[in-house]
Write an enzyme that holds these catalytic residues in place. Structure first.
Site, short mmCIF file in Angstrom:
data_model
loop_
_atom_site.label_atom_id
_atom_site.label_comp_id
_atom_site.label_asym_id
_atom_site.label_seq_id
_atom_site.Cartn_x
_atom_site.Cartn_y
_atom_site.Cartn_z
N ALA A 64 5.37 -29.77 -0.50
CA ALA A 64 6.18 -28.57 -0.61
C ALA A 64 5.36 -27.29 -0.44
O ALA A 64 5.88 -26.20 -0.67
CB ALA A 64 6.90 -28.54 -1.94
N GLY A 65 4.09 -27.43 -0.05
CA GLY A 65 3.26 -26.25 0.15
C GLY A 65 2.58 -25.81 -1.14
O GLY A 65 2.34 -26.61 -2.04
N LEU A 68 3.69 -22.87 -6.50
CA LEU A 68 3.98 -21.47 -6.85
C LEU A 68 3.83 -21.21 -8.35
O LEU A 68 3.52 -20.08 -8.75
CB LEU A 68 5.38 -21.10 -6.37
CG LEU A 68 5.54 -21.02 -4.85
CD1 LEU A 68 6.98 -20.65 -4.49
CD2 LEU A 68 4.57 -20.02 -4.24
N HIS A 89 -9.52 -22.83 1.25
CA HIS A 89 -8.88 -24.14 1.25
C HIS A 89 -8.08 -24.42 2.53
O HIS A 89 -8.35 -25.37 3.25
CB HIS A 89 -7.96 -24.28 0.03
CG HIS A 89 -8.65 -24.09 -1.28
ND1 HIS A 89 -8.31 -23.12 -2.17
CD2 HIS A 89 -9.69 -24.76 -1.84
CE1 HIS A 89 -9.09 -23.19 -3.24
NE2 HIS A 89 -9.94 -24.18 -3.06
N ASP A 146 0.55 -19.19 7.09
CA ASP A 146 -0.88 -19.50 6.98
C ASP A 146 -1.08 -20.95 7.37
O ASP A 146 -0.19 -21.59 7.94
CB ASP A 146 -1.42 -19.20 5.57
CG ASP A 146 -0.75 -20.00 4.46
OD1 ASP A 146 -0.34 -21.16 4.69
OD2 ASP A 146 -0.62 -19.47 3.34
#
Length: 264
Positions: A64-65, A68, A89, A146
């Site tokens: 999911a990236g 957050l 990273h 990104d």
């Protein structure tokens, strides 16, 4: 199999499978997981016994990236770490995947969002489960792309579609991902692991030294003129013409047998 809290590593038939293992958080990327994945990619690149790599996830998500919750917590604590995670990273991970001298396959088992989707885009091949989806959600949280997504996605599907998906934050299901070129194949969920492992084992048994040159010349061609691409192809063919794998392929062709590639 080797196991950590956040990443599983398994070797079989020359294939190293790296499995993101935070299913309760949709395999979102904490600092710990990013550091473990980067180290694992570097280790796979350096290990001569590894001839193909698979990247996948556990549970309902591929990745999911960015996590957050961790990200917001660090920002609220005035910790500068989130401001450096792209350079420390994400960028190194994408460089490891795209520059690795062996094939890397994304087995997209579920949701792939943000940097998670970008990890899949950076791989050489992408196979998706029927229930999977892709989401470029950066704009939804006031950020830009990104993890190389601005470079990789438009080379897969073109500038127009890439801009649409990034500006609108529109989710793409597996069927559409196949239609527009994000993935090369879609298989039933329950068949994904076996399908990708068979594909990866086939690649691992192939002329991996040639695969490394193919990746190199494609990357050069994506950034250069025709003359630059021709020069890169010339250099690659000259080098590959002297390899044991090429000699074996010629001998096998003449002898009407299957070649036995050693990746040399």
């Amino acid at each position: 199999m080797t196991t950590s809290d956040a990443l599983l590593t398994e070797d079989a038939d020359g294939v190293r499978t790296l499995t993101l293992n935070r299913p309760e958080a949709y395999n979102s990327l904490t600092v710990e997981l990013k550091e473990q994945l980067l180290a694992a990619l570097r280790a796979a690149a350096e290990d001569a016994d590894v001839r193909a790599v698979v990247l996948t996830g556990t549970g309902k998500a591929f990745c999911a990236g960015q996590d957050l919750k961790e990200h917001v917590g660090l920002l609220q604590a005035k910790d500068p770490a989130p401001l450096h995670t792209v350079s420390e990273h994400y960028n190194p991970m994408i460089r490891e995947i795209t520059g690795m001298a062996k094939p890397v396959i994304a087995a997209v088992n579920g949701t792939a969002a943000g940097a998670g989707a970008a990890l899949a885009y950076a791989c050489d091949l992408r196979v998706a489960a029927e229930s999977s989806s892709f989401l470029m959600a950066f704009a939804n949280v006031g950020l830009g792309p990104d993890s190389g997504a601005s470079w990789t996605l438009q080379r897969l599907i073109g500038y127009g579609r890439a801009a649409e998906l990034m500006l609108l934050g529109r989710k793409v299901d597996a069927a559409e991902a196949l239609r527009i070129g994000i993935v090369g194949d879609v298989v039933p969920d329950e068949e994904l692991t076996a399908y990708v492992q068979t594909l990866a084992a086939k690649l691992a048994a192939g002329p991996t030294v040639a695969y490394s040159k193919i990746k190199h010349v494609l990357n050069v061609a994506a950034q250069s003129s025709l003359d630059g691409a021709l020069d890169a192809e010339d250099a690659a063919q000259t080098a590959l013409g002297g390899t044991a794998d090429h000699a074996e392929a010629v001998e096998a062709f003449v002898g009407k047998r299957k070649p036995n590639f050693q990746g040399k």
